[in-house]
Design a protein around this motif. Sequence first.
Motif, mmCIF file in Angstrom:
data_model
loop_
_atom_site.group_PDB
_atom_site.id
_atom_site.type_symbol
_atom_site.label_atom_id
_atom_site.label_comp_id
_atom_site.label_asym_id
_atom_site.label_seq_id
_atom_site.Cartn_x
_atom_site.Cartn_y
_atom_site.Cartn_z
ATOM 1 N N GLY A 70 0.784 -1.224 0.000
ATOM 2 C CA GLY A 70 0.000 0.000 0.000
ATOM 3 C C GLY A 70 0.817 1.275 0.000
ATOM 4 N N VAL A 71 2.148 1.160 -0.223
ATOM 5 C CA VAL A 71 3.023 2.337 -0.204
ATOM 6 C C VAL A 71 3.796 2.412 -1.515
ATOM 7 C CG1 VAL A 71 4.985 3.456 0.923
ATOM 8 C CG2 VAL A 71 3.255 2.278 2.297
ATOM 9 N N ASN A 72 3.771 3.577 -2.158
ATOM 10 C CA ASN A 72 4.555 3.804 -3.352
ATOM 11 C C ASN A 72 6.037 3.791 -2.960
ATOM 12 O OD1 ASN A 72 6.054 5.117 -5.449
ATOM 13 N ND2 ASN A 72 4.207 6.144 -6.164
ATOM 14 N N PRO A 73 6.846 2.882 -3.513
ATOM 15 C CA PRO A 73 8.245 2.775 -3.083
ATOM 16 C C PRO A 73 9.120 3.958 -3.495
ATOM 17 C CG PRO A 73 7.835 1.331 -4.952
ATOM 18 C CD PRO A 73 6.504 1.877 -4.537
ATOM 19 N N ILE A 74 8.604 4.825 -4.374
ATOM 20 C CA ILE A 74 9.375 5.974 -4.858
ATOM 21 C C ILE A 74 8.990 7.257 -4.134
ATOM 22 C CG2 ILE A 74 10.017 7.313 -6.908
ATOM 23 C CD1 ILE A 74 9.236 4.823 -8.561
ATOM 24 N N THR A 75 7.716 7.405 -3.750
ATOM 25 C CA THR A 75 7.262 8.632 -3.094
ATOM 26 C C THR A 75 6.861 8.441 -1.638
ATOM 27 O OG1 THR A 75 4.929 8.345 -3.708
ATOM 28 C CG2 THR A 75 6.370 9.452 -5.311
ATOM 29 N N GLY A 76 6.604 7.205 -1.216
ATOM 30 C CA GLY A 76 6.122 6.967 0.143
ATOM 31 C C GLY A 76 4.648 7.255 0.328
ATOM 32 N N GLU A 77 3.960 7.619 -0.736
ATOM 33 C CA GLU A 77 2.533 7.929 -0.661
ATOM 34 C C GLU A 77 1.704 6.648 -0.783
ATOM 35 O OE1 GLU A 77 2.663 12.296 -2.826
ATOM 36 O OE2 GLU A 77 2.795 10.487 -4.060
ATOM 37 N N ALA A 78 0.431 6.751 -0.435
ATOM 38 C CA ALA A 78 -0.451 5.603 -0.565
ATOM 39 C C ALA A 78 -0.531 5.176 -2.024
ATOM 40 C CB ALA A 78 -1.839 5.961 -0.039
ATOM 41 N N PHE A 79 -0.547 3.860 -2.238
ATOM 42 C CA PHE A 79 -0.517 3.345 -3.608
ATOM 43 C C PHE A 79 -1.168 1.982 -3.659
ATOM 44 C CE2 PHE A 79 1.815 0.586 -6.655
ATOM 45 C CZ PHE A 79 1.418 1.198 -7.833
ATOM 46 N N SER A 80 -1.949 1.759 -4.702
ATOM 47 C CA SER A 80 -2.492 0.433 -4.971
ATOM 48 C C SER A 80 -2.408 0.212 -6.472
ATOM 49 C CB SER A 80 -3.944 0.318 -4.499
ATOM 50 O OG SER A 80 -4.769 1.244 -5.180
ATOM 51 N N GLY A 81 -1.969 -0.940 -6.853
ATOM 52 C CA GLY A 81 -1.815 -1.233 -8.275
ATOM 53 C C GLY A 81 -0.515 -1.958 -8.516
ATOM 54 N N GLN A 114 24.279 18.879 -23.669
ATOM 55 C CA GLN A 114 25.169 19.613 -24.555
ATOM 56 C C GLN A 114 26.224 20.298 -23.702
ATOM 57 O OE1 GLN A 114 24.949 19.792 -27.912
ATOM 58 N NE2 GLN A 114 22.878 19.043 -28.355
ATOM 59 N N ALA A 115 27.424 20.405 -24.242
ATOM 60 C CA ALA A 115 28.500 21.051 -23.493
ATOM 61 C C ALA A 115 28.221 22.522 -23.233
ATOM 62 C CB ALA A 115 29.824 20.884 -24.242
ATOM 63 N N ASP A 116 27.306 23.127 -23.995
ATOM 64 C CA ASP A 116 26.976 24.535 -23.775
ATOM 65 C C ASP A 116 26.011 24.740 -22.610
ATOM 66 O OD1 ASP A 116 24.516 23.709 -24.738
ATOM 67 O OD2 ASP A 116 24.471 25.077 -26.447
ATOM 68 N N GLY A 117 25.565 23.648 -21.978
ATOM 69 C CA GLY A 117 24.673 23.744 -20.829
ATOM 70 C C GLY A 117 23.223 23.418 -21.117
ATOM 71 N N SER A 118 22.885 23.094 -22.372
ATOM 72 C CA SER A 118 21.523 22.656 -22.666
ATOM 73 C C SER A 118 21.238 21.358 -21.932
ATOM 74 C CB SER A 118 21.345 22.444 -24.176
ATOM 75 O OG SER A 118 21.613 23.634 -24.879
ATOM 76 N N THR A 119 20.010 21.185 -21.471
ATOM 77 C CA THR A 119 19.665 20.035 -20.636
ATOM 78 C C THR A 119 18.489 19.254 -21.210
ATOM 79 O OG1 THR A 119 18.086 21.241 -19.237
ATOM 80 C CG2 THR A 119 20.419 21.305 -18.580
ATOM 81 N N ARG A 120 18.233 18.113 -20.600
ATOM 82 C CA ARG A 120 17.046 17.310 -20.893
ATOM 83 C C ARG A 120 16.577 16.701 -19.579
ATOM 84 N NH1 ARG A 120 17.213 15.329 -26.657
ATOM 85 N NH2 ARG A 120 16.977 17.580 -26.717
ATOM 86 N N GLU A 121 15.286 16.393 -19.496
ATOM 87 C CA GLU A 121 14.742 15.770 -18.300
ATOM 88 C C GLU A 121 14.397 14.307 -18.569
ATOM 89 O OE1 GLU A 121 11.503 18.067 -16.716
ATOM 90 O OE2 GLU A 121 12.673 19.924 -16.690
ATOM 91 N N LEU A 122 14.459 13.525 -17.516
ATOM 92 C CA LEU A 122 14.048 12.128 -17.562
ATOM 93 C C LEU A 122 13.026 11.937 -16.459
ATOM 94 C CD1 LEU A 122 14.527 9.302 -18.845
ATOM 95 C CD2 LEU A 122 16.177 8.884 -17.007
ATOM 96 N N ALA A 123 11.770 11.778 -16.846
ATOM 97 C CA ALA A 123 10.667 11.687 -15.881
ATOM 98 C C ALA A 123 10.284 10.235 -15.664
ATOM 99 C CB ALA A 123 9.463 12.484 -16.372
ATOM 100 N N LEU A 124 10.060 9.878 -14.392
ATOM 101 C CA LEU A 124 9.655 8.524 -14.025
ATOM 102 C C LEU A 124 8.209 8.556 -13.541
ATOM 103 C CD1 LEU A 124 11.727 5.993 -11.923
ATOM 104 C CD2 LEU A 124 9.266 6.159 -11.731
ATOM 105 N N PHE A 125 7.346 7.849 -14.248
ATOM 106 C CA PHE A 125 5.932 7.746 -13.882
ATOM 107 C C PHE A 125 5.663 6.343 -13.341
ATOM 108 C CE2 PHE A 125 6.254 10.864 -17.253
ATOM 109 C CZ PHE A 125 5.459 11.892 -16.821
ATOM 110 N N MET A 126 5.022 6.279 -12.184
ATOM 111 C CA MET A 126 4.672 4.987 -11.625
ATOM 112 C C MET A 126 3.350 5.057 -10.864
ATOM 113 S SD MET A 126 4.418 2.231 -9.663
ATOM 114 C CE MET A 126 4.757 2.844 -8.008
ATOM 115 N N GLY A 127 3.269 5.936 -9.867
ATOM 116 C CA GLY A 127 2.070 6.003 -9.047
ATOM 117 C C GLY A 127 0.861 6.567 -9.770
ATOM 118 N N ASP A 128 1.112 7.424 -10.764
ATOM 119 C CA ASP A 128 0.019 8.075 -11.492
ATOM 120 C C ASP A 128 0.429 8.224 -12.944
ATOM 121 O OD1 ASP A 128 -2.222 9.484 -12.239
ATOM 122 O OD2 ASP A 128 -1.520 11.396 -11.439
ATOM 123 N N TYR A 129 -0.391 7.690 -13.838
ATOM 124 C CA TYR A 129 -0.149 7.829 -15.273
ATOM 125 C C TYR A 129 -1.106 8.870 -15.834
ATOM 126 C CZ TYR A 129 2.973 3.822 -16.097
ATOM 127 O OH TYR A 129 4.042 2.971 -16.131
#
Length: 373
Positions: A70-81, A114-129
Amino acid sequence: MNRFLKMTSLAALCALLAVPAGAGAARGDFDLSASGLNTSGYAQQLGAPKSYGSEKLSLKMPKENAVQDGVNPITGEAFSGEYRPTLVSIDAHPAALPHWGVASADLIYEMPIQADGSTRELALFMGDYPDGAGPVRSARVPMCSLREMWGGVFCFYGYQEGRDKNNMKDWIEANSSVKKLKYPYVNGISKNSDWFPRSSDGGHVGPHNVRLDLSAVYEDYSETPKPHPFTFTETGLERGEDVNGIVINYKTTADAYMTAYEYNPATGLFERYRNGYAYTDGNTGETCAYANVIVLRTDISWASGNPSRPVIRLNGQGVAEIFQNGKYIRGSWARDCSATKNLKNRMVFFDENGEELPMKVGKTFIQIVDNEQ
């Protein structure tokens, strides 16, 4: 007085780090208007660490934490699924804002691509899609290392290529659990293209308009990854330096990739800003806020001298700047693997005493920066 951890250009940071913690804060009347923060005050650092870390481990790695029903292992919030983590490469270009679905992500990384400082994000979805996520953009090799750690499905639109071995296809064939660039690695350009429609929602235009249908990913899910639960606390840190804001300017030649956080004592969360504006979810309009903000320092270089092919060390150990509950401590991170072996092993965050850090219940944002950032 307000206190800030300000991460700027190398020259400015070196001057800041020269002030030892015992000597007090370095007074600075910084103009923070470009960050979106509306207060000013002190720039605070704990001084340069004795070591920024290396591929070798000196920290004792704890055992895996138990999965709690019943606990989301990534956020610690309530979770079922079912435990179905999906990672998505999110376009961080200013024209890609607002991002779709990011308020639902359990954990997000931002990293230089990028070496000039441009970035990208990597998002992890589990508890809520959410219905859709993105804009989705091409993936980089360091993201694959994180995919191997979390397991699950990794969705992207294009990928890092190249003539030497530091490209995604060769890296996956040599080091991944599947040994081939196939599911759970999902490249929307060549596979499952119907999962990656283009959308003008929020004013997006190409190439910053690829929207991932996460419901289709969830329905087709066939992975059974092993969870890596964090340990949790409801209250968060009650010690450390008081911090009202954080500023990280990845691209010092322009404020195009400036990330900032402002602590909201009413919610106990750090509200995120990008380039002077609140970081909002394009699906819902809500401002994204985080219980845990971690600045992960590591070695970053560029394969074959190519400024668009990052090599980010995500093994061994390094320095971690940790923010919870309006407090700041310097801790560390560690992952017991090499760059190519034991990649399923989790990454552990430690407090200033070398004990595993309890995450405050809620969502986490991890900012990956070069040791000299």
